[in-house]
Design an enzyme around this catalytic site. Structure first.
Site, PDB file in Angstrom:
ATOM      1  N   GLU A   1      52.149   7.417  30.913  1.00 55.05           N
ATOM      2  CA  GLU A   1      51.074   8.057  31.683  1.00 55.05           C
ATOM      3  C   GLU A   1      50.814   9.497  31.238  1.00 55.05           C
ATOM      4  OE1 GLU A   1      49.050   6.415  33.074  1.00 55.05           O
ATOM      5  OE2 GLU A   1      50.073   4.548  33.621  1.00 55.05           O
TER       6      GLU A   1
ATOM      7  N   HIS B   1      41.055   6.507  29.020  1.00 53.07           N
ATOM      8  CA  HIS B   1      42.465   6.423  29.421  1.00 53.07           C
ATOM      9  C   HIS B   1      42.987   4.983  29.316  1.00 53.07           C
ATOM     10  CE1 HIS B   1      45.986   7.761  31.867  1.00 53.07           C
ATOM     11  NE2 HIS B   1      45.976   6.495  32.243  1.00 53.07           N
ATOM     12  N   GLU B   2      42.279   4.057  29.920  1.00 53.24           N
ATOM     13  CA  GLU B   2      42.773   2.664  29.915  1.00 53.24           C
ATOM     14  C   GLU B   2      42.760   2.106  28.492  1.00 53.24           C
ATOM     15  OE1 GLU B   2      44.201   2.172  32.570  1.00 53.24           O
ATOM     16  OE2 GLU B   2      43.104   3.584  33.832  1.00 53.24           O
TER      17      GLU B   2
ATOM     18  N   GLU C   1      50.729  -3.904  38.028  1.00 54.13           N
ATOM     19  CA  GLU C   1      51.580  -2.714  37.945  1.00 54.13           C
ATOM     20  C   GLU C   1      51.710  -2.099  39.334  1.00 54.13           C
ATOM     21  OE1 GLU C   1      50.308   0.345  35.224  1.00 54.13           O
ATOM     22  OE2 GLU C   1      52.147   1.456  35.492  1.00 54.13           O
TER      23      GLU C   1
ATOM     24  N   GLU D   1      45.202  -0.992  32.900  1.00 53.49           N
ATOM     25  CA  GLU D   1      45.112  -1.235  31.462  1.00 53.49           C
ATOM     26  C   GLU D   1      45.585  -2.614  31.011  1.00 53.49           C
ATOM     27  OE1 GLU D   1      47.302   0.982  32.964  1.00 53.49           O
ATOM     28  OE2 GLU D   1      49.221   1.022  31.930  1.00 53.49           O
ATOM     29  N   ASN D   2      45.504  -3.642  31.849  1.00 56.10           N
ATOM     30  CA  ASN D   2      45.929  -4.985  31.453  1.00 56.10           C
ATOM     31  C   ASN D   2      45.471  -5.313  30.042  1.00 56.10           C
ATOM     32  OD1 ASN D   2      46.477  -5.375  34.357  1.00 56.10           O
ATOM     33  ND2 ASN D   2      44.250  -5.442  34.464  1.00 56.10           N
TER      34      ASN D   2
ATOM     35  N   GLY E   1      42.355   4.066  40.122  1.00 51.76           N
ATOM     36  CA  GLY E   1      41.173   4.203  39.276  1.00 51.76           C
ATOM     37  C   GLY E   1      40.902   2.958  38.453  1.00 51.76           C
ATOM     38  N   ALA E   2      41.927   2.488  37.744  1.00 49.64           N
ATOM     39  CA  ALA E   2      41.751   1.348  36.859  1.00 49.64           C
ATOM     40  C   ALA E   2      43.113   0.901  36.354  1.00 49.64           C
ATOM     41  CB  ALA E   2      40.863   1.714  35.675  1.00 49.64           C
TER      42      ALA E   2
ATOM     43  N   HIS F   1      45.708   3.355  26.545  1.00 51.36           N
ATOM     44  CA  HIS F   1      46.958   2.692  26.937  1.00 51.36           C
ATOM     45  C   HIS F   1      47.279   1.502  26.024  1.00 51.36           C
ATOM     46  CE1 HIS F   1      48.812   4.481  30.403  1.00 51.36           C
ATOM     47  NE2 HIS F   1      47.807   4.301  31.236  1.00 51.36           N
TER      48      HIS F   1
HETATM   49  N1  B3K Z   1      48.607   2.201  35.032  1.00 52.64           N
HETATM   50  C1  B3K Z   1      47.720   2.167  36.161  1.00 52.64           C
HETATM   51  C2  B3K Z   1      48.418   2.526  37.423  1.00 52.64           C
HETATM   52  C3  B3K Z   1      48.819   1.405  38.278  1.00 52.64           C
HETATM   53  C4  B3K Z   1      49.512   1.922  39.524  1.00 52.64           C
HETATM   54  C5  B3K Z   1      49.992   0.912  40.447  1.00 52.64           C
HETATM   55  N2  B3K Z   1      50.486   1.451  41.670  1.00 52.64           N
HETATM   56  C6  B3K Z   1      46.554   3.049  35.975  1.00 52.64           C
HETATM   57  C7  B3K Z   1      46.618   4.007  34.853  1.00 52.64           C
HETATM   58  O1  B3K Z   1      47.352   4.977  34.894  1.00 52.64           O
HETATM   59  O2  B3K Z   1      45.972   3.805  33.875  1.00 52.64           O
HETATM   60 ZN    ZN Z   2      47.488   5.390  32.923  1.00 52.87          ZN
END
Ligand code: B3K
Ligand code: ZN
Length: 887
Positions: free
Chosen positions: A325, A302-303, A126, A269-270, A266-267, A306
């Site tokens: 987000e 949070h992750e 991402e 969410e794959n 931070g992290a 997602h």
């Molecule tokens: N979705 C990712 C953010 C990735 C940003 C890349 N530039 C983290 C999060 O909001 O959970």
């Molecule tokens: Zn997020």
């Protein structure tokens, strides 16, 4: 400036549907740091909604080896590569593409795409990193099923992970091995992930509410298995919470978290394979503070959340980023609040959120990078992972819940999933689900998504003793922002209560309202430019408590007298407004003191009134209040927040005034501070629970007040805490207090470093503390950069020293000679050559340059121009500096 190389702006209004839709993706990786081969087999189909018959693929930093369409290798004349687009014109309706490419993970210092960290492979896709792995329609509205074959040297990369389920693994020749993964869910390319690494894991079988059993794993480097418990516990809590609060179940049989030391944010969410910055996984009492523990809980939550809000239902395009987000931040905020479980604990989390908004989001919304929660344009999408999209976006989601109630909000969520599961949708779709599920008209609410800027709500009141009416007249305005000179009225929920002379909440009777009989807080819906709200049967002139629980992300103007604020500070049943009254009392004084310092050049003339000191004393010793709340109430507004209130910012005067106030409070309340310091000890085994953390926070705040101008006895208290602390929270707090006391902290810094030199996250703290210390000037920062442990290549390390100086030490960053601005320019340019995303974040430190005195402005402008004039600048940095310089 370099008009010739200005990168293009991308507009939301230009969205077109993808010309081809992808059904399946089969990826084969032969992993090698210097030369990774990626074989990609895509089955795709023409999208009947698109007039175009061209297949458009994205690719960056790739060597194309072969491209086959329906089994036939394409000659270079049959496709076109321009910039990062590969186009195949006049394609048939059904297509199987086979693409072989090469990439060089070891040289990828941007940490986007496939890269190497500490000898192992990780990915970050991402927003647009997948195109650095293979050619693909790399846009979130193309969702497909993925199968992934990983091949790598077994000794160096014993663990091979990707999304979904492991379906096969085994040995290959030459010491290599393989693993095949299959993700049963359709997903956009930005959720793809792989890890090939030397790792170990803590794992657990966990039973869902439905009875289904899932495998949970937290993967870390060897030596860190003693730091995974809290992340695992947080993951289990998250799974349970989403079942209970939103009826959402984990949809996979296996859920993995992997920690990596080099990570831009931070992290991530794959799907089924969350990749985390080590900072948000690793914790034990020795190395992590209470704040770190809270961060881990929030980010793990949070992750995980997602998985539904982001992954199952994703974004149509990146302008919709807040759809996932803002919503997911709101969900993690509610999760953290529910985990504490008490009303006062919930209020403490809410106050923290308000502080973040004021510290970072309001300034963003008033500066050159201001943008709506759903932006209309961008140059580089990575620049739009902002506090506006995240935190203000969460406020927007919270307002639905405030307007519709918890049950109404849940109905809206249920309808959102019923309608859109498996789809890529827009913010408008979320709003429609909320409106339709509740039979409400939320058309005006759309302006929260389309208009930038922080609205100002201005309140007046009048009391009619004869008719026993109390009127609150609310009006709204919103400052102009780039490209948006005029704003239309917002739909603003303003929660209000009325206090009587004893500080008790009055029962409310709102004219035309349909609230319950015994309500003491009602939500006024401000939709016009100005509206009058009338309360009936009010026997005495009350003190209004307006914007309770911070019910909207606005600035509230009301001409409170000091007496009214003191009344609210003593009595308001709404803890957020109680805290807010204290902040207003403090801010008034801080601004006056700052103006005096500016006028006189020093602190000699300053005085602090006893009324304020006595109010602080009463609050400090009020044992009926949560320690965590008392701590927040006693912290003065930050230097950044004070600066936002000033027409012309004088950073040194702000620092002097705030220090004076802290010193005066410290001296006046010495006895009580010491008593509270002693009363809030947390002996026994460390626990990160909210009550213990709150006690530590209050105790350590007391310590910091006692150490502003310490005598030998106070110094000794801090030294003893430093020597005897059983956890990092207390240890670090003692060290910070000693650094800020102005005495020689070198021996303590040295001891701390020696104890923790092998703990990267603690070394980060060590740099961060020094960066933010009042005595640290730019020369000291340059010296710290020479330390063997310092490197710009690791984002955490770069942030710990550089960002904590530019953003966390305003009095030194804005040194009159402009030396720190020159340093900033140098570092932005240097970092841009390594990692544009991190460089662009640093570039943002100069956002508010126009608010300083002309002499400083001139120097800041020069520094910005120096960066802008560089011949090789990333789009990321170029967008930030050119917007800062634009009129
Ligand atoms: N979705 C990712 C953010 C990735 C940003 C890349 N530039 C983290 C999060 O909001 O959970
Ligand atoms: Zn997020």
């Amino acid at each position: 400036m370099r008009p010739d190389s200005t990168p293009p702006t991308i507009y939301r209004k230009d969205y077109t549907v993808p010309s081809y839709l992808v059904e399946t993706v089969e990826l084969g990786f032969d992993l090698d740091p210097d030369r990774t081969i990626v074989a990609n087999r895509i089955t795709m189909q023409h999208n009947p909604a698109s007039p175009s018959r061209s297949i458009v693929l994205h690719g960056e930093e790739l060597d194309l080896v072969e491209l086959r369409l329906n089994g036939r290798a394409l000659a270079p004349t049959e496709y076109k590569i321009e910039g990062s687009l590969l186009t195949i014109p006049r394609a048939p309706a059904q297509v199987v593409l086979e693409i072989e490419t090469l990439c060089t993970p070891i040289q990828n210092t941007s940490l986007s795409g496939l890269y190497v960290s500490n000898g192992s492979f990780y990915t970050q896709c991402e927003a647009e990193g997948f195109r650095r792995i293979t050619y693909f329609p790399d846009r979130p509205d193309v969702m497909a099923k993925y199968t992934v074959m990983l091949r790598a040297d077994k000794a160096r990369y014993p663990v091979l992970l990707s999304n979904g389920n492991l379906i096969e693994s085994g040995e290959l020749d030459d010491g290599r091995h393989y693993a095949k993964w299959e993700d049963p869910f359709k997903k956009p390319s930005y959720l793809f992930a792989l890890v090939a690494a030397r790792l170990v894991c803590q794992e657990e079988h966990y039973t869902l509410k439905s009875g289904r059993e899932v495998l949970l794993q937290v993967w870390v480097e060897e030596g860190n298995l003693d730091k995974t418990d809290y992340a695992m516990q947080s993951l289990k809590n998250s799974i349970r919470w989403d079942e209970e609060r939103f009826g959402l179940e984990l949809d996979l049989d296996r859920f993995m978290i992997v920690a990596v030391g080099d990570f831009n944010m931070g992290a991530m969410e794959n799907k089924g394979l969350n990749i985390f910055n080590t900072k948000f996984v690793l914790a034990n009492p020795r190395v992590a503070t209470d704040i770190d523990y809270a961060g881990i809980e929030a980010v793990v939550g949070h992750e995980y959340f997602h998985n539904w809000t982001g992954n199952r239902v994703t974004c149509r395009d990146w302008f919709q980023l807040s759809l996932k987000e803002g919503l997911t931040v709101f969900r993690d905020q509610e999760f953290s609040a529910d985990m504490i479980g008490t009303d006062s604990g919930r209020a403490v989390t809410r106050i923290d959120q308000v502080r973040t908004l004021r510290q970072a989001q309001f300034p963003e919304d008033a500066g050159p990078m201001a943008h709506p929660v759903r932006p209309d344009s961008f140059v580089e999408i990575n620049n739009f992972y902002t506090v506006t999209v995240y935190e203000k976006g969460a406020e927007v989601v919270r307002m639905y819940q405030t307007l519709l109630g918890r049950d109404g909000f849940r109905k809206g969520m249920d309808l959102y999933f019923a309608r859109h599961d498996g789809q890529a949708v827009e913010c408008d779709d979320f709003r429609a689900a909320m409106a339709d599920a509740n039979g409400r008209d939320l058309r005006q609410f759309e302006r929260w998504y389309s208009q930038a800027g922080t609205p100002v709500v201005s309140a007046r009141t009048r009391y009619d003793a004869v008719k026993r009416n109390f009127d609150i007249i609310l009006s709204q305005r919103c400052p102009a922002t780039a490209g948006q000179p005029d704003k239309l009225p917002f739909h603003i929920p303003v929660a209000v209560g009325l206090l009587d002379a004893n500080g008790k909440d009055l029962p409310l009777l709102l004219e035309g309202g349909d609230h319950p009989k015994d309500a003491t807080t009602v939500v006024l819906e401000l939709k016009e430019q100005e509206q009058i709200f009338r309360f009936r049967n009010v026997d005495e002139r009350p003190v209004p408590s307006i914007l309770r629980d911070f019910s909207a992300p606005v600035v509230l103007e009301y001409d409170y007298t000091d007496d009214e604020l003191l009344h609210l500070y003593r009595h308001d049943s709404d803890a957020v407004n109680r805290w807010e009254a204290g902040q207003r009392l403090a801010m008034e004084r801080l601004l006056k003191l700052t103006a005096q310092v500016t006028a006189h050049g020093d602190a000699a003339v300053l005085k602090l009134d006893s009324t304020f000191i006595e109010a602080q004393r009463a609050l400090l010793v009020d044992e009926s209040l949560d320690p965590a709340f008392r701590e927040l109430a006693l912290i003065l507004p930050s230097e950044t927040i004070i600066a936002e209130q000033m027409e012309v910012v004088d950073p040194q005067a702000i620092h002097t005034a705030r220090q004076f106030m802290r010193r005066t409070i410290g001296a006046a309340l010495k006895t009580e501070l010491l008593a509270q310091y002693r009363a809030n000890q947390t002996p026994g085994a460390y626990s990160p629970d909210a009550l213990s953390a709150g006690k530590r926070a209050l105790k350590n705040l007391c310590l910091s007040y006692l150490l502003v101008a310490p005598e030998a006895a106070e110094l000794k208290v801090a030294q003893q805490q430093f020597d005897n602390a059983s956890n990092m929270t207390d240890r670090a707090a003692a060290l910070v207090a000693l650094i800020h006391s102005g005495g020689d902290a070198a021996p303590y810094l040295q001891a701390f470093y020696q104890d923790f030199e092998n703990e990267a996250l603690v070394v980060d703290k060590w740099f961060a503390m020094q960066a933010a210390a009042p005595a640290t000037n730019v020369a000291a920062v340059r010296k710290l950069m020479q330390h063997p442990a310092f490197t710009l290549k690791n984002p955490n390390r770069a942030r710990s020293l550089i960002f904590n100086f530019t953003n966390g030490n305003p009095a030194q960053f804005h040194a009159a000679d402009g030396s720190a601005y020159a340093f900033w320019a140098e570092l932005v340019i240097q970092l841009d050559g390594i990692n544009p995303q991190v460089a662009a974040r640093l570039a943002r430190s100069m956002d508010r340059w126009r608010r300083y005195a002309p002499a400083l402005q001139e120097k800041m402008k020069q520094a910005l121009e120096q960066v802008a004039a560089q011949s090789k600048l990333s789009n990321d940095v170029q967008e930030v500096v050119s917007k800062a310089l634009a009129n």
